[in-house]
Design a protein around this motif. Structure first.
Motif, mmCIF file in Angstrom:
data_model
loop_
_atom_site.group_PDB
_atom_site.id
_atom_site.type_symbol
_atom_site.label_atom_id
_atom_site.label_comp_id
_atom_site.label_asym_id
_atom_site.label_seq_id
_atom_site.Cartn_x
_atom_site.Cartn_y
_atom_site.Cartn_z
ATOM 1 N N GLY A 126 0.809 -1.194 0.000
ATOM 2 C CA GLY A 126 0.000 0.000 0.000
ATOM 3 C C GLY A 126 0.857 1.266 0.000
ATOM 4 O O GLY A 126 2.080 1.211 0.159
ATOM 5 N N PRO A 127 0.211 2.408 -0.206
ATOM 6 C CA PRO A 127 -1.230 2.557 -0.397
ATOM 7 C C PRO A 127 -1.698 1.966 -1.729
ATOM 8 O O PRO A 127 -0.954 1.966 -2.704
ATOM 9 N N ASP A 128 -2.942 1.456 -1.704
ATOM 10 C CA ASP A 128 -3.483 0.862 -2.923
ATOM 11 C C ASP A 128 -3.844 1.967 -3.911
ATOM 12 O O ASP A 128 -4.133 3.106 -3.514
ATOM 13 N N HIS A 129 -3.821 1.613 -5.191
ATOM 14 C CA HIS A 129 -4.109 2.599 -6.241
ATOM 15 C C HIS A 129 -4.606 1.837 -7.463
ATOM 16 O O HIS A 129 -4.082 0.758 -7.775
ATOM 17 N N PRO A 130 -5.621 2.356 -8.149
ATOM 18 C CA PRO A 130 -6.163 1.604 -9.296
ATOM 19 C C PRO A 130 -5.142 1.332 -10.389
ATOM 20 O O PRO A 130 -5.178 0.267 -11.016
ATOM 21 N N GLU A 131 -4.212 2.256 -10.609
ATOM 22 C CA GLU A 131 -3.230 2.031 -11.674
ATOM 23 C C GLU A 131 -2.220 0.956 -11.288
ATOM 24 O O GLU A 131 -1.730 0.219 -12.150
ATOM 25 N N TYR A 132 -1.917 0.850 -10.004
ATOM 26 C CA TYR A 132 -1.029 -0.229 -9.583
ATOM 27 C C TYR A 132 -1.729 -1.570 -9.770
ATOM 28 O O TYR A 132 -1.119 -2.555 -10.214
ATOM 29 N N ARG A 133 -3.006 -1.614 -9.414
ATOM 30 C CA ARG A 133 -3.785 -2.832 -9.617
ATOM 31 C C ARG A 133 -3.898 -3.157 -11.107
ATOM 32 O O ARG A 133 -3.831 -4.325 -11.511
ATOM 33 N N PHE A 134 -4.079 -2.135 -11.903
ATOM 34 C CA PHE A 134 -4.181 -2.332 -13.345
ATOM 35 C C PHE A 134 -2.892 -2.910 -13.914
ATOM 36 O O PHE A 134 -2.906 -3.852 -14.714
ATOM 37 N N ALA A 135 -1.766 -2.370 -13.477
ATOM 38 C CA ALA A 135 -0.475 -2.889 -13.939
ATOM 39 C C ALA A 135 -0.291 -4.338 -13.506
ATOM 40 O O ALA A 135 0.099 -5.203 -14.302
ATOM 41 N N ALA A 136 -0.609 -4.624 -12.241
ATOM 42 C CA ALA A 136 -0.474 -5.999 -11.741
ATOM 43 C C ALA A 136 -1.386 -6.943 -12.521
ATOM 44 O O ALA A 136 -0.985 -8.050 -12.906
ATOM 45 N N GLY A 137 -2.611 -6.511 -12.767
ATOM 46 C CA GLY A 137 -3.543 -7.351 -13.502
ATOM 47 C C GLY A 137 -3.113 -7.604 -14.925
ATOM 48 O O GLY A 137 -3.284 -8.717 -15.457
ATOM 49 N N THR A 138 -2.532 -6.613 -15.543
ATOM 50 C CA THR A 138 -2.150 -6.753 -16.937
ATOM 51 C C THR A 138 -0.925 -7.643 -17.093
ATOM 52 O O THR A 138 -0.845 -8.440 -18.034
ATOM 53 N N VAL A 139 0.017 -7.545 -16.170
ATOM 54 C CA VAL A 139 1.160 -8.464 -16.208
ATOM 55 C C VAL A 139 0.686 -9.885 -15.896
ATOM 56 O O VAL A 139 1.150 -10.852 -16.508
ATOM 57 N N ALA A 140 -0.266 -10.016 -14.968
ATOM 58 C CA ALA A 140 -0.837 -11.337 -14.694
ATOM 59 C C ALA A 140 -1.506 -11.898 -15.954
ATOM 60 O O ALA A 140 -1.395 -13.094 -16.240
ATOM 61 N N SER A 141 -2.168 -11.041 -16.715
ATOM 62 C CA SER A 141 -2.778 -11.482 -17.975
ATOM 63 C C SER A 141 -1.727 -11.966 -18.954
ATOM 64 O O SER A 141 -1.906 -12.985 -19.627
ATOM 65 N N GLU A 142 -0.619 -11.252 -19.013
ATOM 66 C CA GLU A 142 0.445 -11.655 -19.923
ATOM 67 C C GLU A 142 1.014 -13.013 -19.521
ATOM 68 O O GLU A 142 1.463 -13.781 -20.379
ATOM 69 N N LEU A 143 0.955 -13.306 -18.232
ATOM 70 C CA LEU A 143 1.398 -14.610 -17.738
ATOM 71 C C LEU A 143 0.288 -15.661 -17.837
ATOM 72 O O LEU A 143 0.476 -16.804 -17.427
ATOM 73 N N GLN A 144 -0.873 -15.246 -18.352
ATOM 74 C CA GLN A 144 -2.063 -16.097 -18.452
ATOM 75 C C GLN A 144 -2.538 -16.567 -17.078
ATOM 76 O O GLN A 144 -3.137 -17.629 -16.938
ATOM 77 N N ASN A 145 -2.270 -15.754 -16.101
ATOM 78 C CA ASN A 145 -2.784 -15.986 -14.756
ATOM 79 C C ASN A 145 -4.101 -15.217 -14.654
ATOM 80 O O ASN A 145 -4.195 -14.142 -14.058
ATOM 81 N N TRP A 146 -5.131 -15.778 -15.269
ATOM 82 C CA TRP A 146 -6.379 -15.051 -15.466
ATOM 83 C C TRP A 146 -7.101 -14.774 -14.151
ATOM 84 O O TRP A 146 -7.746 -13.722 -14.008
ATOM 85 N N THR A 147 -7.014 -15.684 -13.204
ATOM 86 C CA THR A 147 -7.714 -15.495 -11.926
ATOM 87 C C THR A 147 -7.152 -14.301 -11.165
ATOM 88 O O THR A 147 -7.902 -13.458 -10.656
ATOM 89 N N ASP A 148 -5.828 -14.217 -11.086
ATOM 90 C CA ASP A 148 -5.213 -13.060 -10.425
ATOM 91 C C ASP A 148 -5.526 -11.776 -11.188
ATOM 92 O O ASP A 148 -5.802 -10.725 -10.581
#
Length: 345
Positions: A126-148
């Motif tokens: 933290g602190p949490d932030h939507p853009e940090y979550r967005f970055a984490a989610g998008t890298v997770a997508s690139e790893l095909q970690n769809w649930t995360d």
């Protein structure tokens, strides 16, 4: 880490382009470009003047490390940034700014899993932030970690309910997970927030088409094409909807309007066009398309293989055999199976 920098590894695109490229339209197997420009992750700042508190020696040192790493990235020296940040993160493991810039550095170097680990650490600290979550989610997508990825996009949308890109990306991931109702809701939220979001309308059209709701699919794709008339992605999807609505001639006309250079370079477009021609009993014309495509792209095995199939349907067995052999030589497994079977017989 607010600015896009040069990439020290030419094979790995910068962060903003890597994130934009993950807006995937699964129904077409095509990658659609993002519509929000370069994604800029917001580096957390601390305003010492606002609190009247003096800057601690450690805080000054951490800010200096972040600044140094950013300069290395701008200077196309991500390796040096990595070395500095590896040591700094070990010394200050609970400092979010270090994990954020380290994650970007690792992503630049093609170390996706390590990058994701540090984005995860950053959002947990933290602190949490939507853009940090967005970055984490998008890298997770690139790893095909769809649930995360789904989890991060959901939280990003909860943290900022006004930005349409969060439900837009969530819709893509939910569809990957087979959660069609959730995908439809997320995409509907995205186009409600931004009615000019072509990818949102196009994705809704894809879902409707999969459901067999061709009328709704046609309405959605018309919205997408009105917004982004130059996109062959939406043109191709509209043609597919028209063909499935038993209007192959109109679908074919739509695809023949694509400039030749683009038409003959696209496997999905030619596949759809040839199916339309097949429905109106024009196998010869379909064969001619693939023969020309193979001439223009002589190293593309799929064009040679499809030319062979359509030449056979048109009754031209000698030419069909020639293109089947060519496709086999180019490594097409289907063509190789045909050629091997014929050799045995």
């Amino acid at each position: 880490m607010a600015t896009e920098h040069k990439n020290s590894n030419p094979s790995v695109p910068p962060l903003s382009r890597r994130l934009r490229a993950l807006m995937v339209l699964p129904v077409l197997g095509l990658v659609a470009a993002g519509f929000y420009g370069a994604i800029q992750l917001i580096q957390p700042t601390r305003n010492a003047a606002a609190t009247s508190a003096p800057v601690s020696p450690d805080r000054a040192k951490i800010d200096a490390i972040v600044g140094s790493a950013q300069q290395y990235l701008r200077s196309n020296e991500a390796g040096k940034a990595e070395a500095v940040l590896r040591e700094a993160v070990a010394q200050y493991p609970r400092e979010q700014p270090l994990h954020l810039i380290y994650a970007e550095t690792l992503l630049t170097l093609g170390k996706r899993q390590e990058s994701y680990n540090h984005y995860q650490t950053a959002v947990l600290l933290g602190p949490d932030h939507p853009e940090y979550r967005f970055a984490a989610g998008t890298v997770a997508s690139e790893l095909q970690n769809w649930t995360d990825a789904e989890t991060h996009y959901i939280i990003a949308g909860q943290l900022d309910r006004t930005n349409p890109k969060y439900p837009l990306y969530l819709g893509q991931v939910a569809r990957k997970l087979g959660k069609i109702d959730e995908a439809r809701k997320a995409l509907t939220d995205a186009v409600r927030l931004d009615p000019d979001l072509a990818l949102g309308w196009g994705s809704l059209a894809a879902i409707a088409m999969d459901d067999g709701s061709l009328g709704a699919a046609k309405d959605y794709i018309e919205r997408a094409r009105k917004i982004d008339a130059k996109s062959n992605v939406w043109r191709l999807m509209e043609a597919r909807i028209l063909r499935r609505s038993n209007d192959p001639e109109k679908a074919a006309a739509l695809l023949f309007a694509v400039p030749e250079e683009e038409r003959f370079a696209s496997v999905p477009l030619l596949n759809e066009l040839s199916m339309c021609l097949g429905m109106v009993h024009k196998p010869k014309e379909a064969a001619e398309l693939y023969v020309e495509a193979s001439r223009r792209s002589p190293m593309e095995p799929e064009f040679a293989y499809q030319a062979a199939l359509w030449l056979q349907r048109a009754g031209n067995d000698p030419e069909s055999a020639k293109y089947m052999a060519l496709a086999a030589d180019l490594g097409h497994t289907g063509a190789q199976a045909v050629v091997n079977a014929e050799a045995v017989n």
